[in-house]
Design a protein around this motif. Sequence first.
Motif, PDB file in Angstrom:
ATOM      1  N   LEU A   5     -17.559   3.050  -6.365  1.00 27.15           N
ATOM      2  CA  LEU A   5     -16.330   2.314  -6.090  1.00 27.15           C
ATOM      3  C   LEU A   5     -15.275   3.216  -5.443  1.00 27.15           C
ATOM      4  O   LEU A   5     -14.542   2.776  -4.541  1.00 27.15           O
ATOM      5  CB  LEU A   5     -15.785   1.717  -7.388  1.00 27.15           C
ATOM      6  N   HIS A   6     -15.218   4.475  -5.881  1.00 25.61           N
ATOM      7  CA  HIS A   6     -14.274   5.423  -5.276  1.00 25.61           C
ATOM      8  C   HIS A   6     -14.621   5.675  -3.808  1.00 25.61           C
ATOM      9  O   HIS A   6     -13.723   5.693  -2.944  1.00 25.61           O
ATOM     10  CB  HIS A   6     -14.281   6.729  -6.071  1.00 25.61           C
ATOM     11  N   GLU A   7     -15.897   5.852  -3.518  1.00 30.13           N
ATOM     12  CA  GLU A   7     -16.297   6.087  -2.130  1.00 30.13           C
ATOM     13  C   GLU A   7     -16.048   4.856  -1.262  1.00 30.13           C
ATOM     14  O   GLU A   7     -15.658   4.991  -0.087  1.00 30.13           O
ATOM     15  CB  GLU A   7     -17.775   6.475  -2.087  1.00 30.13           C
ATOM     16  N   GLU A   8     -16.238   3.676  -1.804  1.00 27.79           N
ATOM     17  CA  GLU A   8     -15.959   2.463  -1.023  1.00 27.79           C
ATOM     18  C   GLU A   8     -14.478   2.330  -0.720  1.00 27.79           C
ATOM     19  O   GLU A   8     -14.100   1.931   0.405  1.00 27.79           O
ATOM     20  CB  GLU A   8     -16.455   1.236  -1.787  1.00 27.79           C
ATOM     21  N   ARG A   9     -13.612   2.653  -1.668  1.00 26.93           N
ATOM     22  CA  ARG A   9     -12.169   2.596  -1.401  1.00 26.93           C
ATOM     23  C   ARG A   9     -11.751   3.628  -0.363  1.00 26.93           C
ATOM     24  O   ARG A   9     -10.939   3.337   0.536  1.00 26.93           O
ATOM     25  CB  ARG A   9     -11.400   2.805  -2.710  1.00 26.93           C
ATOM     26  N   GLU A  10     -12.302   4.840  -0.488  1.00 22.40           N
ATOM     27  CA  GLU A  10     -11.973   5.875   0.498  1.00 22.40           C
ATOM     28  C   GLU A  10     -12.448   5.471   1.894  1.00 22.40           C
ATOM     29  O   GLU A  10     -11.735   5.691   2.892  1.00 22.40           O
ATOM     30  CB  GLU A  10     -12.607   7.207   0.075  1.00 22.40           C
ATOM     31  N   LYS A  11     -13.616   4.886   1.983  1.00 18.12           N
ATOM     32  CA  LYS A  11     -14.127   4.461   3.293  1.00 18.12           C
ATOM     33  C   LYS A  11     -13.287   3.322   3.869  1.00 18.12           C
ATOM     34  O   LYS A  11     -13.041   3.276   5.088  1.00 18.12           O
ATOM     35  CB  LYS A  11     -15.588   4.022   3.145  1.00 18.12           C
ATOM     36  N   LYS A  12     -12.822   2.411   3.024  1.00 18.46           N
ATOM     37  CA  LYS A  12     -11.999   1.310   3.498  1.00 18.46           C
ATOM     38  C   LYS A  12     -10.665   1.810   4.030  1.00 18.46           C
ATOM     39  O   LYS A  12     -10.150   1.321   5.044  1.00 18.46           O
ATOM     40  CB  LYS A  12     -11.774   0.322   2.356  1.00 18.46           C
TER      41      LYS A  12
END
Length: 323
Positions: free
Chosen positions: A292-299
Amino acid sequence: MSLNAPSRRLARSAVALTTSQAPLSFLVPCIQRRTIFGWGRRQTLDTSPMPENPLTEEFLKKKPKAQQGLVRGDLSSSSIFEDEELAGPRPSELAKSAEGGRLPARNPEYMRAALDPDPDARRRWERKMVIREIHKRGRLTKTQLLKKQERESISKSHAFSTSVKKLVPLAKQIAGKTIEEAITQMRFSKKKVAKDVREHLEHAKNEAIVRRGMGLGAAEGKTFNPLMIQTKDGKRVKVTDPTTLYVDQAWCGRDLYGSTPDYRARGNVHMMKNRSTKLTVVLKEEATRVRLHEEREKKIANRKVWVQLPNRPITAQRQYYSW
């Protein structure tokens, strides 16, 4: 000095001494009949053996003899259902089937009625599932992939003798923390129900380890570099093991309640409610928070740069003022 003895007992003793019967014959059970003229003569019960019942003899002849040892499917000699052997299968038949390594075959008609009550509906559902798999070409959805890759465990507690108003703050306190930190928080909490919450967290942890295989550490041959992530609440957390358990969600709800009378002044009686509440926690592994952290950073990285005057074509413009 006179002797106070019942006259009936003295008369009975005198009769016993004068008669030729045994001295204790008056102890033999007897029947006393009552007629329109009063109580009749006392008759002594006949202690001779009862005549044999032909139905009992027939039943004993049909009843199978006790076998040496227990047979699978047989009833014990002390069982209250022993007489049902006459209507059920013979122990010898069960012994033969057990020796052959198989039990008596089940009736397929009865099994079909329970397992496949509506064949047409089953065929339509199978056809629908086949068509759906052909359209998807064997590809799984994102939700199905996450279910295969990431594990979670939902544990619901028993009823706590407290109210929702008192349990909600503790549920908010443990949400988002690792399971070990949540147990430590409940251990040093001053709340009365914190002890029950701590015991339920320990039970939920053991259940997740045993049933779901969670929190067992990284697999052999795989390494993980410690990572600092940011949770959905904006807190910074350092992850050293992706299989560490944490409390993803925690909520509580009402359960059954009892009532106790509260006696008041002037004969009034009020009924007090003894409330109870259940706590539900969802445990996940740190690998989920890392994703979830990586998805937020990518967004955030994919966002376009904001400019004051964007470069876009001018439309619906006039060369003269409209007033």
